[in-house]
Every structure is written in C-alpha cells, then in structure tokens.
Design an enzyme around this catalytic site. Structure first.
Site, PDB file in Angstrom:
ATOM      1  N   CYS A 158       0.879  -1.167   0.000  1.00 19.13           N
ATOM      2  CA  CYS A 158       0.000   0.000   0.000  1.00 19.13           C
ATOM      3  C   CYS A 158       0.918   1.219   0.000  1.00 19.13           C
ATOM      4  O   CYS A 158       2.137   1.079  -0.101  1.00 19.13           O
ATOM      5  CB  CYS A 158      -0.978   0.001   1.163  1.00 19.13           C
ATOM      6  SG  CYS A 158      -0.244   0.329   2.772  1.00 19.13           S
ATOM      7  N   CYS A 231      -4.436  -0.811  -1.947  1.00 24.43           N
ATOM      8  CA  CYS A 231      -4.971   0.536  -2.123  1.00 24.43           C
ATOM      9  C   CYS A 231      -4.710   0.989  -3.551  1.00 24.43           C
ATOM     10  O   CYS A 231      -3.746   0.564  -4.179  1.00 24.43           O
ATOM     11  CB  CYS A 231      -4.383   1.517  -1.123  1.00 24.43           C
ATOM     12  SG  CYS A 231      -2.598   1.682  -1.165  1.00 24.43           S
ATOM     13  N   CYS A 238       2.713   0.088  -9.249  1.00 23.36           N
ATOM     14  CA  CYS A 238       3.395  -1.102  -8.741  1.00 23.36           C
ATOM     15  C   CYS A 238       4.321  -1.694  -9.790  1.00 23.36           C
ATOM     16  O   CYS A 238       3.888  -2.006 -10.900  1.00 23.36           O
ATOM     17  CB  CYS A 238       2.362  -2.146  -8.326  1.00 23.36           C
ATOM     18  SG  CYS A 238       3.102  -3.620  -7.622  1.00 23.36           S
TER      19      CYS A 238
END
Length: 296
Positions: A158, A231, A238
C-alpha cells in the site's frame, strides 16, 4: 562435483586386520579426486596418525602415495606391507586396534557431536568410533533428504505501509504462514506502524507491533511470487518483481483518514480489519486447495 561421505567406520578392517586403515584410505582417495565433503579431511592427526605411526609408517608418505597413485584398497595394503620397518606382527596390530577402539573424543568435541546429532549431554556414548559413525550417518541423511524449497514470498503493498498492508500482512501470516512467506511494504512508507492498527489487530490475537514500515525497493532484488496491492494509488505504480507469478489488487478503505470521535474511527478500523480477515482468509483457503480467489 558431487561429494561422497566416507561411510567406512573406523571399526572396519581389511585383510591385514588393522582398524581404521580402510577409512583413512577412503578419505584420502576421495580428497585426491576432490570429492571429500567439507568438514572431512584426508590423513590428519588423530586416528589416522595413531594407526600409521603405530604401524611404523610415515603419515606423509601414506598421504602422498594415495593422492598420487589412487590405489584400490588392496593395493594400498600391498604398499603398507612393502614399507621398510613396518610392524605388522599380530601383537602390534592388536595394540593399534586397542588404541582405536578405546580412544575418546575431547569433552568439547564430544559435546558438539552429541548436540549436532540431537543427543543430550548426558548421553552414555563415549566412543570416538560411534560418535564418528553418527556424524557420518547424519551427513549422508542430510544429503539424501535435502531441505524443503523455500516458501514462495507474497508481498502486500500500500502507499504508507503503516496501516492496511501491515494489518493484511499480520492476518495472512496468521492463516497461511505455514505455506507462504508474507511481507509488506509501501511506495511512500510512513516510517511507523499505525497505533490504532496495532490495537485492533491485538484484539484478534495478532501482534504487529514488531513490524517495520519499509519501502518496496527493499524487495526489488528478491524473488517475489505474488504481489497483492490493497490501495488504489500504489496499484497504479506497482513495479514488476523478479520471479513474480501473480498479481492481485484488492482495494480496502484507508481507516487512517476516517474522521470523527475515537469510537467512530476505531469502528472503521475494525470494519476494514474484518473485511481483510474475510478476503485473506478466503485467499489462504484457496492456497490450501490449489487456488487463490478472494471472496468479497
């Protein structure tokens, strides 16, 4: 090159009837071929020197012959017979064998071997021969039964790695830590664990107070099997990880941003925690049955 444990006991004799002579031959022969495992040595002080010097044979000469000629065992015994001054009388062989049979390890060495073999300090085993046998058997067992492969790593991400990913890490480790290695990180780590997150996790018997808020770059050089983002912000940025096989995005509200009384805020933390328990509990159940589909 594959190493070979010298599984000839010091109690073993060849045609000459000399104990330990076959073992020292095998150790040195394996060393000459580069196949003696780490921790073993060719002819050295101890049984090797006691036997050879007891027979009136120079240890260095025996080592050189085996290393250079690589004889079979009967060839080595023939070399022993041919050495000038060798004493192969029955009386002398019996004396050498008694030395081998009665020799005991030093206290520290004995305790170390007992411990390595899972035996208590008050074990009645005193014989050097038996202790060496146990060590050989343990070593061959370790070679034939290698350690299981490492558990696949699941990385939970996150943004701050302070609240949601930390709770998810604790929950998933609690329900599937026997199957996977669970870690968490953030794209912009806060540097500390949210106190309310620790509190609501403690309420269900999971302690995350020892966790650390860290950047996901710590895992760039590690093999990560699965990445789970919890999230939306971090999911959009990512990166791919070495060895990554699976990627999931299961978004949860951030209770850190909840406003209101302490009761309202804590209620929201518990709501998110319970949602995570349901989702990651289902994921763990899927892992155990060959799948990994969350239920939301």
């Amino acid at each position: 090159m594959e190493k070979i444990i010298p599984l000839i006991s010091s109690d073993t004799v060849g045609p000459l009837g000399v104990k330990h002579l076959p073992r020292l031959w095998l150790k040195t022969l394996l060393a000459s071929a580069g196949r003696l495992p780490e921790g073993y040595k060719d002819i050295r002080p101890g049984f090797d020197y006691m036997v050879l010097e007891g027979l009136k044979i120079a240890p260095d000469a025996a080592r050189a012959y085996i290393m250079e000629s690589r004889p079979g065992y009967l060839g080595f015994e023939a070399w022993v017979r041919a050495q000038e001054g060798v004493d192969l009388t029955q009386e002398n062989i019996a004396a050498v064998n008694r030395i081998v049979t009665e020799r005991k390890k030093g206290p520290e060495s004995r305790l170390q071997l007992l411990a390595e073999n899972g035996l208590p300090e008050d074990s009645p085993i005193e014989s050097s021969i038996m202790l060496n046998n146990l060590d050989d058997w343990r070593s061959i067992h370790a070679i034939l039964t290698p350690a299981p492969p490492p558990k696949p790593t699941v990385l939970i991400l996150c943004t701050g790695n302070s609240c949601r990913s930390q709770m998810a890490e604790g929950i998933l480790r609690a329900v599937a830590g026997d199957l996977i290695e669970v870690v968490s990180a953030g794209s912009k780590p806060a540097g500390k664990i949210n106190a309310r997150a620790m509190q609501v996790m403690q309420e269900i018997g999971i302690d995350i107070s020892g966790h650390r808020s860290k950047h996901m770059s710590e895992f760039f050089e590690r093999s990560v099997h699965t990445v789970i983002t919890v999230c939306g912000n971090v999911d959009q940025a990512c990166p791919m990880f070495p060895g990554q096989v699976n990627r999931h995005h299961w978004g949860f509200d951030d209770p850190h941003h909840t406003q209101g009384t302490e009761e309202v805020i804590m209620t929201d933390f518990r709501r998110v925690r319970d949602q995570m328990r349901m989702v990651f509990g289902a994921y763990a159940a899927g892992l155990r049955h060959g799948g990994a589909k969350p239920v939301k």
